[in-house]
Design a protein around this motif. Structure first.
Motif, PDB file in Angstrom:
ATOM      1  N   GLY A  33       4.895  -0.324  -2.085  1.00 48.17           N
ATOM      2  CA  GLY A  33       5.441  -1.427  -1.309  1.00 48.17           C
ATOM      3  C   GLY A  33       6.179  -2.426  -2.183  1.00 48.17           C
ATOM      4  O   GLY A  33       6.089  -2.396  -3.415  1.00 48.17           O
ATOM      5  N   SER A  35       5.634  -5.688  -2.031  1.00 48.84           N
ATOM      6  CA  SER A  35       4.777  -6.837  -2.289  1.00 48.84           C
ATOM      7  C   SER A  35       3.315  -6.429  -2.154  1.00 48.84           C
ATOM      8  O   SER A  35       3.004  -5.370  -1.618  1.00 48.84           O
ATOM      9  CB  SER A  35       5.097  -7.982  -1.328  1.00 48.84           C
ATOM     10  N   ASP A  53      -3.733  -5.680   0.028  1.00 46.98           N
ATOM     11  CA  ASP A  53      -2.885  -4.827   0.870  1.00 46.98           C
ATOM     12  C   ASP A  53      -1.547  -4.626   0.176  1.00 46.98           C
ATOM     13  O   ASP A  53      -0.842  -5.592  -0.102  1.00 46.98           O
ATOM     14  CB  ASP A  53      -2.687  -5.491   2.229  1.00 46.98           C
ATOM     15  N   ASP A  54      -1.198  -3.354  -0.121  1.00 51.95           N
ATOM     16  CA  ASP A  54       0.087  -3.082  -0.755  1.00 51.95           C
ATOM     17  C   ASP A  54       1.096  -2.457   0.209  1.00 51.95           C
ATOM     18  O   ASP A  54       2.208  -2.132  -0.176  1.00 51.95           O
ATOM     19  CB  ASP A  54      -0.067  -2.218  -2.003  1.00 51.95           C
ATOM     20  N   GLY A  55       0.709  -2.271   1.468  1.00 57.99           N
ATOM     21  CA  GLY A  55       1.627  -1.750   2.476  1.00 57.99           C
ATOM     22  C   GLY A  55       1.954  -0.278   2.342  1.00 57.99           C
ATOM     23  O   GLY A  55       2.778   0.240   3.080  1.00 57.99           O
ATOM     24  N   THR A  56       1.316   0.436   1.417  1.00 55.67           N
ATOM     25  CA  THR A  56       1.601   1.847   1.182  1.00 55.67           C
ATOM     26  C   THR A  56       0.600   2.699   1.951  1.00 55.67           C
ATOM     27  O   THR A  56      -0.588   2.675   1.648  1.00 55.67           O
ATOM     28  CB  THR A  56       1.506   2.183  -0.322  1.00 55.67           C
ATOM     29  N   GLU A  57       1.090   3.442   2.954  1.00 55.63           N
ATOM     30  CA  GLU A  57       0.198   4.340   3.686  1.00 55.63           C
ATOM     31  C   GLU A  57      -0.102   5.555   2.821  1.00 55.63           C
ATOM     32  O   GLU A  57       0.793   6.171   2.268  1.00 55.63           O
ATOM     33  CB  GLU A  57       0.837   4.772   5.005  1.00 55.63           C
ATOM     34  N   THR A  97      -3.601   1.386   3.534  1.00 61.40           N
ATOM     35  CA  THR A  97      -2.763   0.304   3.018  1.00 61.40           C
ATOM     36  C   THR A  97      -3.581  -0.834   2.423  1.00 61.40           C
ATOM     37  O   THR A  97      -3.099  -1.572   1.583  1.00 61.40           O
ATOM     38  CB  THR A  97      -1.860  -0.290   4.118  1.00 61.40           C
ATOM     39  N   THR A  98      -4.826  -0.980   2.866  1.00 61.60           N
ATOM     40  CA  THR A  98      -5.662  -2.095   2.439  1.00 61.60           C
ATOM     41  C   THR A  98      -6.965  -1.592   1.841  1.00 61.60           C
ATOM     42  O   THR A  98      -7.643  -0.771   2.436  1.00 61.60           O
ATOM     43  CB  THR A  98      -5.994  -3.011   3.638  1.00 61.60           C
TER      44      THR A  98
END
Length: 117
Positions: A33, A35, A53-57, A97-98
């Motif tokens: 991600g 951010s 949380d890096d937003g990466t699934e 993601t988290t």
């Protein structure tokens, strides 16, 4: 930030901040991600909840024990061992993601679940 959040919640700066820093480092190094978000709060007296949380699934990563000669690969293993030592629990959101952990403050126990509350 993690130390300040844990201090505000009444916890140990060293214990919880070390775990939060390791989770944050993993998100920065391995996330795709743009951010990384950090959140912490005390959902009840005697407990602090931390999320990164890096937003990466991704499928749920699994802790591994690295060989002595490996330069990396110890992060999640260390988090698992240190959180268990404090009597906390941790895990990942269903999409990966988290990453989160709950740590007791003042001798409270949280249980050993590995799913997001």
């Amino acid at each position: 930030m993690a130390a300040a959040g844990l201090s505000y919640a009444g916890g140990s700066r060293r214990g919880g901040a070390d775990r939060a820093l390791e989770l944050l480092t993993n998100a920065v190094l391995h996330g795709a991600g743009s951010s990384v978000a950090y959140r912490s709060w005390s959902p009840q007296p005697g407990l602090v909840h931390i999320e990164i949380d890096d937003g990466t699934e991704t499928p749920e990563p699994q802790p591994t024990q690295a060989a002595a000669s490996d330069e990396s690969g110890r992060g999640l293993f260390l988090v698992q061992m240190l959180v268990q030592e404090l009597g906390g629990d941790w895990g990942f959101s269903h999409r990966g993601t988290t990453v989160w952990c709950r740590l007791p403050i003042g001798g409270q126990q949280t249980g050993r679940e590995r799913s997001q509350p």
